[in-house]
Design a protein around this motif. Structure first.
Motif, PDB file in Angstrom:
ATOM      1  N   GLN A 172       0.839  -1.194   0.000  1.00  0.00           N
ATOM      2  CA  GLN A 172       0.000   0.000   0.000  1.00  0.00           C
ATOM      3  C   GLN A 172       0.868   1.236   0.000  1.00  0.00           C
ATOM      4  N   THR A 173       0.489   2.211  -0.828  1.00  0.00           N
ATOM      5  CA  THR A 173       1.121   3.525  -0.838  1.00  0.00           C
ATOM      6  C   THR A 173       0.086   4.547  -0.401  1.00  0.00           C
ATOM      7  N   PRO A 174       0.540   5.707   0.083  1.00  0.00           N
ATOM      8  CA  PRO A 174      -0.402   6.714   0.592  1.00  0.00           C
ATOM      9  C   PRO A 174      -1.457   7.099  -0.431  1.00  0.00           C
ATOM     10  N   GLY A 175      -2.701   7.083   0.000  1.00  0.00           N
ATOM     11  CA  GLY A 175      -3.804   7.497  -0.852  1.00  0.00           C
ATOM     12  C   GLY A 175      -4.316   6.437  -1.798  1.00  0.00           C
ATOM     13  N   LYS A 176      -3.697   5.278  -1.776  1.00  0.00           N
ATOM     14  CA  LYS A 176      -4.130   4.200  -2.665  1.00  0.00           C
ATOM     15  C   LYS A 176      -4.614   3.000  -1.868  1.00  0.00           C
ATOM     16  N   GLU A 177      -5.433   2.201  -2.524  1.00  0.00           N
ATOM     17  CA  GLU A 177      -5.933   0.997  -1.869  1.00  0.00           C
ATOM     18  C   GLU A 177      -4.825  -0.053  -1.796  1.00  0.00           C
ATOM     19  N   ARG A 178      -4.888  -0.851  -0.754  1.00  0.00           N
ATOM     20  CA  ARG A 178      -3.963  -1.973  -0.605  1.00  0.00           C
ATOM     21  C   ARG A 178      -4.164  -2.936  -1.784  1.00  0.00           C
ATOM     22  N   GLU A 179      -3.061  -3.400  -2.374  1.00  0.00           N
ATOM     23  CA  GLU A 179      -3.166  -4.290  -3.537  1.00  0.00           C
ATOM     24  C   GLU A 179      -2.429  -5.591  -3.289  1.00  0.00           C
ATOM     25  N   GLY A 180      -3.002  -6.657  -3.786  1.00  0.00           N
ATOM     26  CA  GLY A 180      -2.375  -7.959  -3.638  1.00  0.00           C
ATOM     27  C   GLY A 180      -1.141  -8.084  -4.500  1.00  0.00           C
ATOM     28  N   VAL A 181      -0.073  -8.637  -3.942  1.00  0.00           N
ATOM     29  CA  VAL A 181       1.188  -8.819  -4.634  1.00  0.00           C
ATOM     30  C   VAL A 181       1.438 -10.287  -4.964  1.00  0.00           C
ATOM     31  N   SER A 182       1.202 -11.132  -3.985  1.00  0.00           N
ATOM     32  CA  SER A 182       1.478 -12.559  -4.166  1.00  0.00           C
ATOM     33  C   SER A 182       0.759 -13.345  -3.079  1.00  0.00           C
ATOM     34  N   CYS A 183       0.544 -14.617  -3.341  1.00  0.00           N
ATOM     35  CA  CYS A 183      -0.109 -15.481  -2.358  1.00  0.00           C
ATOM     36  C   CYS A 183       0.386 -16.905  -2.547  1.00  0.00           C
ATOM     37  N   ILE A 184       0.460 -17.653  -1.441  1.00  0.00           N
ATOM     38  CA  ILE A 184       0.850 -19.059  -1.518  1.00  0.00           C
ATOM     39  C   ILE A 184      -0.137 -19.863  -0.691  1.00  0.00           C
ATOM     40  N   SER A 185      -0.645 -20.927  -1.285  1.00  0.00           N
ATOM     41  CA  SER A 185      -1.653 -21.737  -0.600  1.00  0.00           C
ATOM     42  C   SER A 185      -1.015 -22.654   0.434  1.00  0.00           C
ATOM     43  N   ALA A 186      -1.852 -23.232   1.280  1.00  0.00           N
ATOM     44  CA  ALA A 186      -1.359 -24.067   2.374  1.00  0.00           C
ATOM     45  C   ALA A 186      -1.052 -25.488   1.933  1.00  0.00           C
ATOM     46  N   THR A 187      -1.848 -26.016   1.047  1.00  0.00           N
ATOM     47  CA  THR A 187      -1.778 -27.451   0.747  1.00  0.00           C
ATOM     48  C   THR A 187      -0.765 -27.759  -0.349  1.00  0.00           C
ATOM     49  N   ASP A 188      -1.013 -27.277  -1.562  1.00  0.00           N
ATOM     50  CA  ASP A 188      -0.125 -27.597  -2.669  1.00  0.00           C
ATOM     51  C   ASP A 188       0.913 -26.513  -2.920  1.00  0.00           C
ATOM     52  N   GLU A 189       0.951 -25.491  -2.063  1.00  0.00           N
ATOM     53  CA  GLU A 189       1.892 -24.373  -2.181  1.00  0.00           C
ATOM     54  C   GLU A 189       1.838 -23.713  -3.549  1.00  0.00           C
ATOM     55  N   LYS A 190       0.639 -23.643  -4.098  1.00  0.00           N
ATOM     56  CA  LYS A 190       0.456 -22.939  -5.368  1.00  0.00           C
ATOM     57  C   LYS A 190       0.669 -21.451  -5.135  1.00  0.00           C
ATOM     58  N   ALA A 191       1.404 -20.834  -6.057  1.00  0.00           N
ATOM     59  CA  ALA A 191       1.763 -19.426  -5.897  1.00  0.00           C
ATOM     60  C   ALA A 191       1.062 -18.569  -6.938  1.00  0.00           C
ATOM     61  N   TYR A 192       0.707 -17.380  -6.530  1.00  0.00           N
ATOM     62  CA  TYR A 192       0.049 -16.414  -7.399  1.00  0.00           C
ATOM     63  C   TYR A 192       0.852 -15.110  -7.321  1.00  0.00           C
ATOM     64  N   TYR A 193       0.892 -14.391  -8.444  1.00  0.00           N
ATOM     65  CA  TYR A 193       1.644 -13.137  -8.487  1.00  0.00           C
ATOM     66  C   TYR A 193       0.885 -12.078  -9.273  1.00  0.00           C
TER      67      TYR A 193
END
Length: 124
Positions: free
Chosen positions: A37-58
């Motif tokens: 998040q930067t000032p004045g902007k909405e928080r944005e997703g950067v990356s995520c990793i799942s619990a089970t198969d450790e699938k990653a998103y970017y």
């Protein structure tokens, strides 16, 4: 309720690297996402990793530069950030949800917990 603590932020020159850590009270069955998040902007997703198969998103702008990984025994998720650019400057937060990255990339999902954030500044 899971507790999250981010670390690893700092000041780096363009083209440099940083590794962020998100240490959880427990990573059991938890997917972990990184937001920024930067000032004045909405928080944005950067990356995520799942619990089970450790699938990653970017997020598209970070693909090929950022890499997410998890160390379940150490209850820590890492975000390796390479070839950093000034537009990567932000406060970075991690968030937890059960099992999958179903809520990612929205910051408005039913995330179980958020960390307090760590500042990343990319500047010469």
């Amino acid at each position: 309720q899971v507790r999250l603590v981010e670390s690893g932020g700092g000041l780096v020159q363009p083209g440099g690297s940083l590794r962020l850590s998100c240490t959880a009270s427990s990573l059991d069955n938890m997917a972990i996402a990184w937001f920024r998040q930067t000032p004045g902007k909405e928080r944005e997703g950067v990356s995520c990793i799942s619990a089970t198969d450790e699938k990653a998103y970017y997020r598209d702008p970070v693909k090929g530069r950022f890499s997410i990984s998890r160390d379940n025994s150490g209850n820590t998720v890492y975000l390796q950030m390479n070839n950093l650019k000034p537009e990567d400057t932000a406060v970075y937060f991690c968030a937890a949800e059960s099992l999958t990255c179903a809520y990612y990339p929205s910051p408005h999902g039913r995330w179980s917990a958020w960390g307090q954030g760590t500042q990343v500044t990319v500047s010469s």
